[in-house]
Design an enzyme around this catalytic site. Structure first.
Site, short mmCIF file in Angstrom:
data_model
loop_
_atom_site.label_atom_id
_atom_site.label_comp_id
_atom_site.label_asym_id
_atom_site.label_seq_id
_atom_site.Cartn_x
_atom_site.Cartn_y
_atom_site.Cartn_z
N ASP A 1 -3.45 12.58 27.62
CA ASP A 1 -4.07 11.26 27.41
C ASP A 1 -3.42 10.21 28.32
O ASP A 1 -4.11 9.35 28.90
CB ASP A 1 -3.92 10.82 25.95
CG ASP A 1 -4.77 11.68 25.02
OD1 ASP A 1 -5.81 12.20 25.46
OD2 ASP A 1 -4.38 11.82 23.84
N ASN B 1 -7.95 8.36 15.42
CA ASN B 1 -7.46 9.16 14.29
C ASN B 1 -6.10 8.71 13.82
O ASN B 1 -5.30 8.20 14.62
CB ASN B 1 -7.27 10.64 14.71
CG ASN B 1 -8.56 11.40 14.91
OD1 ASN B 1 -9.58 11.05 14.35
ND2 ASN B 1 -8.49 12.42 15.73
N ALA C 1 5.58 10.21 29.82
CA ALA C 1 5.20 10.35 28.40
C ALA C 1 5.84 11.56 27.73
O ALA C 1 5.97 11.59 26.51
CB ALA C 1 3.67 10.42 28.28
#
Ligand code: ADP
Length: 290
Positions: free
Chosen positions: A241, A5, A271
């Site tokens: 993720d 996306n 992250a």
């Protein structure tokens, strides 16, 4: 395997109600989608990664192809579909809360015949990671193909959806956060109890991620808690993720599930220290928080 996306992000003072217009900040476009994010994260950590997915024949598709290729992901099974690439329309308010509309675009056209075409790649993989931003019948077909060929199937139940029985049994592990666990079980509760209950739904193993509190690993030998390093969280987008990608990488290299989860928690924590999703993922030579 999964969604690819473009994330279109606008900051707003407050969300418009029906019929209302508000002004927002400049639009920023980021590469995203859970499938693409996980592929980029695993490749950046040094994994040999290919993606099975679809993008549209538009500029967003070009952007995504660029970010995946830049990380070293094999694009041989990233098909270009006439029409739009998937987009997530994201507004962020001053508290940092998101409202998101996902338009699946090309992701909705990733169908079982794509799995047939990618049979060799799926069969050659050590680990195949799935999430649910693509049609579930495609996930079921690909997970079956991968498992029959001896690949390990990892499934993130995100966004949450009922888990078909045949698919549950292939998951090793099923990866869920607390919201997804509550969705699947129909109630909230102590994470260790939830993890055991989830294991009873059929997967070979379960991983419940708990944000700053780390994760729980559940399999036939019991439940193991994995701590996450303490870091200053700037933006948790993409933490799940990054976690799943790192987990898959270590499983592919032969780690036991709890050991892979310990490494994944460090990558997830790395992250959240930086803004964005793909822009926040660490590289192989970066020192991870401990
Ligand atoms: P999701 O993004 O799918 O909701 P989580 O928020 O549980 O998933 O985050 C996934 C993993 O990332 C956690 O298990 C943890 O290891 C790490 N993580 C997330 N938020 C933080 C945080 N604030 N501090 C440290 N680690 C974090």
């Amino acid at each position: 395997m999964g969604s690819v996306n473009a994330d279109l992000v606008v900051g707003v003072e407050r969300r418009p109600s029906a019929g209302e217009t508000v002004l927002g900040s400049d639009l920023v476009t980021y590469p995203g989608g859970k499938g693409a994010n996980q592929a980029v994260a695993a490749a950046r950590l040094g994994g040999r990664v290919g993606i099975l997915g679809r993008v549209g024949d538009d500029g967003h598709g070009e952007l995504l192809r660029g970010s995946l290729a830049g990380a070293g992901v094999d694009l041989g099974h990233l098909t270009v579909t006439p029409g739009p690439t998937g987009v997530a329309l994201i507004t962020v308010d001053p508290d940092g809360d998101n409202s998101i509309i996902v338009s699946p675009g090309a992701n909705a056209r990733l169908l079982p015949p794509d799995v047939e075409r990618a049979r060799a790649m799926l069969a050659g993989a050590s680990v195949v990671s799935f999430q649910l931003e693509i049609p579930i019948e495609t996930v079921e077909a690909a997970a079956r193909t991968a498992a029959d060929a001896g690949a390990r199937v990892v499934l993130n139940l995100s966004p949450p959806a009922p888990l078909p029985g045949g698919l549950a049994e292939l998951c090793d592990p099923l990866v869920v956060n607390e919201h997804e666990a509550a969705f699947l079980l129909g109630h909230r509760g102590e994470p260790a109890v939830l993890a055991k209950e989830l294991l009873g739904r059929g997967p070979r193993s379960v991983l419940v991620t708990l944000g700053a509190d780390g994760a729980l690993v559940a399999d036939a030998s019991g439940v193991t808690a994995v701590a996450s390093p303490r870091v200053e969280a700037v933006d948790t987008t993409g933490a799940g993720d990054a976690f799943t990608a790192a987990l898959c990488l270590r499983l592919a290299r032969g780690d036991a599930l709890a050991d892979a989860a310990r490494y994944a928690a460090r990558v997830g924590a790395a992250a959240v220290r930086r803004p964005g999703a793909q822009s926040s993922f660490p590289g192989a030579d970066e020192e991870l928080p401990a």
